[in-house]
Design an enzyme around this catalytic site. Structure first.
Site, PDB file in Angstrom:
ATOM      1  N   HIS A   1       0.865  -1.183   0.000  1.00  0.00           N
ATOM      2  CA  HIS A   1       0.000   0.000   0.000  1.00  0.00           C
ATOM      3  C   HIS A   1       0.902   1.233   0.000  1.00  0.00           C
ATOM      4  O   HIS A   1       2.030   1.201   0.485  1.00  0.00           O
ATOM      5  CB  HIS A   1      -0.863  -0.037   1.275  1.00  0.00           C
ATOM      6  CG  HIS A   1      -1.932   0.998   1.350  1.00  0.00           C
ATOM      7  ND1 HIS A   1      -1.671   2.314   1.685  1.00  0.00           N
ATOM      8  CD2 HIS A   1      -3.281   0.919   1.166  1.00  0.00           C
ATOM      9  CE1 HIS A   1      -2.810   2.987   1.709  1.00  0.00           C
ATOM     10  NE2 HIS A   1      -3.791   2.173   1.389  1.00  0.00           N
TER      11      HIS A   1
ATOM     12  N   CYS B   1      -4.868   2.565  -3.696  1.00  0.00           N
ATOM     13  CA  CYS B   1      -3.643   3.076  -3.065  1.00  0.00           C
ATOM     14  C   CYS B   1      -2.518   2.041  -3.139  1.00  0.00           C
ATOM     15  O   CYS B   1      -1.739   1.872  -2.202  1.00  0.00           O
ATOM     16  CB  CYS B   1      -3.893   3.491  -1.621  1.00  0.00           C
ATOM     17  SG  CYS B   1      -5.045   4.854  -1.441  1.00  0.00           S
TER      18      CYS B   1
ATOM     19  N   LYS C   1     -10.466  -1.234  10.078  1.00  0.00           N
ATOM     20  CA  LYS C   1     -10.427  -2.447   9.253  1.00  0.00           C
ATOM     21  C   LYS C   1     -10.850  -3.676  10.054  1.00  0.00           C
ATOM     22  O   LYS C   1     -10.984  -4.764   9.495  1.00  0.00           O
ATOM     23  CB  LYS C   1      -9.013  -2.659   8.703  1.00  0.00           C
ATOM     24  CG  LYS C   1      -8.481  -1.533   7.829  1.00  0.00           C
ATOM     25  CD  LYS C   1      -9.230  -1.417   6.520  1.00  0.00           C
ATOM     26  CE  LYS C   1      -8.754  -0.249   5.685  1.00  0.00           C
ATOM     27  NZ  LYS C   1      -7.425  -0.400   5.117  1.00  0.00           N
TER      28      LYS C   1
ATOM     29  N   GLN D   1      -4.554  -5.345   6.788  1.00  0.00           N
ATOM     30  CA  GLN D   1      -5.501  -6.236   6.118  1.00  0.00           C
ATOM     31  C   GLN D   1      -5.528  -7.637   6.710  1.00  0.00           C
ATOM     32  O   GLN D   1      -6.289  -8.477   6.254  1.00  0.00           O
ATOM     33  CB  GLN D   1      -5.153  -6.325   4.630  1.00  0.00           C
ATOM     34  CG  GLN D   1      -5.352  -5.037   3.866  1.00  0.00           C
ATOM     35  CD  GLN D   1      -6.806  -4.624   3.761  1.00  0.00           C
ATOM     36  OE1 GLN D   1      -7.703  -5.448   3.828  1.00  0.00           O
ATOM     37  NE2 GLN D   1      -7.048  -3.321   3.609  1.00  0.00           N
TER      38      GLN D   1
ATOM     39  N   ASP E   1       3.030  -4.683   8.195  1.00  0.00           N
ATOM     40  CA  ASP E   1       1.764  -3.955   8.040  1.00  0.00           C
ATOM     41  C   ASP E   1       0.635  -4.973   8.120  1.00  0.00           C
ATOM     42  O   ASP E   1       0.428  -5.771   7.208  1.00  0.00           O
ATOM     43  CB  ASP E   1       1.759  -3.234   6.691  1.00  0.00           C
ATOM     44  CG  ASP E   1       0.444  -2.497   6.421  1.00  0.00           C
ATOM     45  OD1 ASP E   1      -0.475  -2.563   7.267  1.00  0.00           O
ATOM     46  OD2 ASP E   1       0.333  -1.877   5.345  1.00  0.00           O
TER      47      ASP E   1
END
Length: 600
Positions: free
Chosen positions: A320, A561, A423, A400, A397
């Site tokens: 991202h 993104c 999220k 997600q 990260d």
């Protein structure tokens, strides 16, 4: 009647079921009779139900989850605890069971001697004190039932049932007493309490999300934009409302009651995040606005202080923009080099190429655990381990991943892990930076102000240790509390259950989309989370999104993104349906039907 103990030191389940049925059928009240007469449920068979493409006559998967009605109140009078009616204050440690209910009082007990919550409310199998229920004192089997339930609580932990295993032909009552089918033996997991938890019903779960009742263009909303943001359950919405109605105050330092309540709620949420991620200490949890701010925090604090000209940062082609731009800014400022792990044609990272990038100049590896554009699940533990062998720090990260799978940061062993609350069914504007405690304390803060200092003079400032040193000013207190409520919610359902259900949805959706003429799926990794990116021949992505919106279907159309990875596949944009545990096969059917209609 005696209750034998089997070889696993557990009560005989058939005898226990008979006791439980006898117990409930003997209690007064019309609701109990209705409960006992419920129609038998169809047994869920994951092989038969999913192998051919799933759904039943109504478009929903056959018996996805148990649809057992909630057992009635043992009081027999139908009185439900209510804050509105009773005027009680919520006990935040047990918000679902803390309201007093006069109907559950024994005739010979004081106000301080209430019956505990129902053992069948979903929180475990804590038995009632049967001696305090006046109309049951003459029941010949009460002591046997009490003893049997006590044996369950004293026995070794029973694995948590995965979804669907509560559905059996025959007598529908007390599904938690049924043996676990062999096909689920590998999917068992134990809840935090060590006590078996009932499976959830997707249709009941959907009732917790008010926005799913919304209508768009006259159609029922179908929310397939979960990778962008997830919807919020009523439990989260109510918790935030309760904060502003009863606890609103700035946190720490003040001596008044509301400051204490707000501080407890805020720090309680931090503790919930620690448990959710399995962090070693609550001091390793820093509240930020989201994953983007967390990555920028690391770049502008640790990165500024520790990286020198010529050092190298490795990112992946899946990233991202939030995990690219901060490192580009730092590289331009300090003359660093960014190197990129390539992906194959399925969207999987090529680990052999990653190992070639690692060298003595590598100081940082920063990568996503799940791609927001393709859904690819990366081999995170392997990437972290290889990075550490090269002497680099590693940031993961998890924006997600946290909503789709269990995360254990100690097992992962990353130096930092970041995610955004919105999220994972929490409010926007709140997120988390996890960092190893020693590393956080060695890092100078990137923002200065109140809350993060021990002492200030005009000549010198002494900072708190983590996490306070990174939380300057008034934080997003209410939404941190909302994040805690969201974590409670998904933990109660069980992240393994969520992962398993979404996996079945992904398989089902992939099969249907592949049948649409001219549709090209982008990202076909063997290990994926529930994201489906595609392009449709003859249509711009925004045109597809517009047509789906006419049917009430919300998807994301654009570059997500994540322009570098889409350009790797020769594209500037895709249509991206993304799934959550409140989605159904019927919704996926309508998605596929609409796409077929477009091609015609």
């Amino acid at each position: 009647m005696s209750t034998n103990i089997n070889e696993d030191n557990l009560p005989n389940l058939l005898e226990l079921e008979k006791l439980a049925n006898q117990f409930f059928k003997s209690a007064p009240g019309e609701d109990i009779d209705q409960f006992a007469q419920t129609e038998p449920l169809k047994e869920f068979n994951p092989v038969a139900d999913y192998a051919g493409g799933i759904p039943g006559a109504d478009g929903l998967p056959i018996a996805l989850f148990g649809t057992h009605p909630q057992p009635p109140s043992l009081s027999g009078v139908g009185a439900s605890p209510s804050a509105i009616n009773q005027g009680n204050v919520i006990n935040l440690k047990e918000p679902q069971t803390s309201f007093e209910d006069p109907a559950l009082q024994s005739s010979n007990s004081s106000n301080n001697n209430k019956l505990p919550a129902s053992p069948f409310s979903g929180s475990g199998l804590s038995p009632y004190n049967l001696n305090e229920i006046p109309y049951l004192q003459d029941r010949s089997f009460e002591k046997e039932l009490q003893d049997t339930l006590n044996k369950i609580n004293a026995a070794p932990a029973i694995p948590q049932l995965p979804f669907g295993v509560g559905q059996y032909a025959g007598d529908p009552s007390y599904y938690f007493l049924k043996p676990v089918p062999s096909q689920f033996s590998a999917a068992r997991s134990t809840g935090a309490s060590g006590i078996i938890n009932p499976p959830f019903d997707v249709n009941i779960i959907r009732q917790d999300f008010p926005i799913l009742k919304e209508r768009v263009n006259g159609k029922q909303l179908i929310w397939l934009d979960n990778a962008a943001t997830t919807q919020k359950p009523r439990q989260v919405i109510d918790r935030i409302s309760y904060f502003y109605e009863h606890e609103n105050s700035n946190i720490h330092r003040a001596a008044h009651e509301l400051a204490a309540r707000a501080t407890d709620a805020y720090e309680g949420a931090r503790k919930k995040v620690q448990n959710f991620l399995n962090a070693a200490s609550v001091k390793e949890i820093v509240f930020v606005r989201g994953a983007t701010e967390a990555i920028n925090l690391v770049a502008k604090s640790w990165g500024e202080q520790n990286l020198q000209a010529g050092d190298e940062i490795i990112v992946s082609h899946l990233e991202h923009h939030a995990n690219i731009v901060p490192w580009q800014q730092l590289a331009a400022k300090k003359n660093l080099k960014i190197r990129v792990i390539p992906v194959d044609d399925d969207g999987q990272l090529i680990i052999e190429e990653y190992t070639k990038l690692l060298n003595h100049k590598t100081k940082l590896v920063s990568f996503t655990q799940v791609s927001n554009a393709l859904g690819t699940v990366t081999p995170a533990e392997q990437i972290v381990r290889l990075g550490h062998l090269a002497g680099a720090k590693v940031l993961v990260d998890g924006a997600q991943s946290v909503s789709h799978m269990p995360v254990d940061v100690q097992a992962l062993n990353a130096d930092w892990f970041v995610f955004s609350g919105h999220k994972v069914f929490a409010p926007t504007g709140i997120g988390v930076l996890y960092g190893k405690e020693d590393l956080l304390n060695e890092t100078q803060p990137w923002q200065g102000g109140g809350n993060m200092i021990v002492d200030v003079t005009f000549e010198h400032t002494q900072y708190h240790d983590a996490p306070s040193r990174f939380e300057a000013g008034t934080g997003n207190i209410a939404d941190a509390v909302g994040l805690g409520a969201a974590i409670d919610y998904v933990t109660q359902i069980g992240m393994p259950n969520i992962a398993l259900y979404e996996h079945y949805l992904l398989i089902y959706a992939t099969q249907l989309l592949k049948e649409v003429p001219g549709l090209r799926l982008i990202g076909t990794a063997a290990n994926k989370a529930s994201v489906l990116s595609f392009v449709l021949e003859g249509y711009k992505t925004e045109e597809v999104g517009h047509e789906l919106n006419k049917q009430g279907i919300a998807v994301r159309s654009g570059h997500h993104c994540a322009q570098p990875i889409l350009r790797r596949f020769g594209l500037e944009s895709t249509v991206r349906p993304s799934l959550a545990f409140y989605n159904t096969c019927a919704e996926i059917d309508l998605l596929a039907e609409t796409l077929h209609r477009l091609k015609k």
